[in-house]
Design an enzyme around this catalytic site. Sequence first.
Site, PDB file in Angstrom:
ATOM      1  N   ASP A   1      -1.369 -10.753  -4.056  1.00  0.00           N
ATOM      2  CA  ASP A   1      -2.693 -10.268  -3.659  1.00  0.00           C
ATOM      3  C   ASP A   1      -3.696 -10.650  -4.744  1.00  0.00           C
ATOM      4  O   ASP A   1      -3.765 -10.017  -5.797  1.00  0.00           O
ATOM      5  CB  ASP A   1      -2.643  -8.748  -3.474  1.00  0.00           C
ATOM      6  CG  ASP A   1      -4.003  -8.151  -3.125  1.00  0.00           C
ATOM      7  OD1 ASP A   1      -4.961  -8.921  -2.937  1.00  0.00           O
ATOM      8  OD2 ASP A   1      -4.098  -6.916  -3.050  1.00  0.00           O
TER       9      ASP A   1
ATOM     10  N   HIS B   1      -2.725  -4.745   4.553  1.00  0.00           N
ATOM     11  CA  HIS B   1      -2.438  -6.157   4.332  1.00  0.00           C
ATOM     12  C   HIS B   1      -1.291  -6.608   5.236  1.00  0.00           C
ATOM     13  O   HIS B   1      -0.427  -5.812   5.601  1.00  0.00           O
ATOM     14  CB  HIS B   1      -2.026  -6.405   2.881  1.00  0.00           C
ATOM     15  CG  HIS B   1      -3.129  -6.260   1.891  1.00  0.00           C
ATOM     16  ND1 HIS B   1      -3.715  -7.319   1.249  1.00  0.00           N
ATOM     17  CD2 HIS B   1      -3.747  -5.150   1.416  1.00  0.00           C
ATOM     18  CE1 HIS B   1      -4.651  -6.877   0.423  1.00  0.00           C
ATOM     19  NE2 HIS B   1      -4.688  -5.557   0.496  1.00  0.00           N
TER      20      HIS B   1
ATOM     21  N   GLU C   1       1.067  -3.236  -5.073  1.00  0.00           N
ATOM     22  CA  GLU C   1       0.522  -1.897  -4.794  1.00  0.00           C
ATOM     23  C   GLU C   1       1.614  -0.948  -4.310  1.00  0.00           C
ATOM     24  O   GLU C   1       1.496  -0.304  -3.272  1.00  0.00           O
ATOM     25  CB  GLU C   1      -0.636  -1.951  -3.804  1.00  0.00           C
ATOM     26  CG  GLU C   1      -1.516  -0.714  -3.871  1.00  0.00           C
ATOM     27  CD  GLU C   1      -2.796  -0.813  -3.046  1.00  0.00           C
ATOM     28  OE1 GLU C   1      -3.516   0.193  -3.012  1.00  0.00           O
ATOM     29  OE2 GLU C   1      -3.058  -1.878  -2.451  1.00  0.00           O
TER      30      GLU C   1
ATOM     31  N   ASN D   1       0.830  -1.211   0.000  1.00  0.00           N
ATOM     32  CA  ASN D   1       0.000   0.000   0.000  1.00  0.00           C
ATOM     33  C   ASN D   1       0.866   1.263   0.000  1.00  0.00           C
ATOM     34  O   ASN D   1       0.671   2.180   0.795  1.00  0.00           O
ATOM     35  CB  ASN D   1      -0.952   0.004   1.201  1.00  0.00           C
ATOM     36  CG  ASN D   1      -2.001   1.098   1.111  1.00  0.00           C
ATOM     37  OD1 ASN D   1      -2.382   1.507   0.023  1.00  0.00           O
ATOM     38  ND2 ASN D   1      -2.456   1.586   2.254  1.00  0.00           N
TER      39      ASN D   1
END
Length: 246
Positions: free
Chosen positions: A148, A237, A38, A12
Amino acid sequence: MSTLKIISWNVNGIRTRIKNKDINPIFEKEPDVILLQETKVQYEQMDKKFLENSSYNFYFLKSESARSGGLASFTKDEPKIIKRFFKKANDAFHRTCVLDYGEFILVNVYSPSGNGKKANFNQKLDYFNSLLYFAEKNKDKNVILAGDFDIAHKEIDIFNKDTKVTFTEEERTVLDKLESLGYVDALRLFNDDESFTYFKNKEENDGARLDYFFVSKSLKDKVKSSTVLVDVEGSKHLPIEIDLKL
């Protein structure tokens, strides 16, 4: 390589994880491969000092924007072949990195979210159709699919069973098909309990297991452990880790 340790993490935003030193525990474990999803960064925006101090080879896929997308793969041993797609260049949405080491093939997977418009959901299914095509074509090889998947496979893999996101029948069927090809959910070789990797609200345990290692049938008996690294903070996550003896 007789033993293989891989860590996968949807970070993220890699620059934030580096700035806050959230990523340090991952690199301190010195796995053979680190797969990040990400990243929200273009390569030229990366912290060059961080890369220069790394003992890893690294491969980036650009993010879709500063707010979404992006992949990074860090490897101690250089792969023989690196591909940034499954079948053709336009079907991966900058969300796939295939690392072929000869002895095994490792795929860094980062699914589109599928949220919002129907077209977005169809894009997600198209992505997984490409993954399934790749998985079937290579099912007799040593293959590790990691990252993911943005799918909660079973009821035990999600807190809110009524959610319309990540838990539709079409999405769950993708992983059913993957297992029908002989691929094995590595975590379930060791853990049959509820074990989430993503949280909307961690205090209320409102989460889901969206991150996976799937290994081909030939690797099932070579998996020595597969775990969720619950003590690593920073992203929504949690990182996941797998150890194999090849």
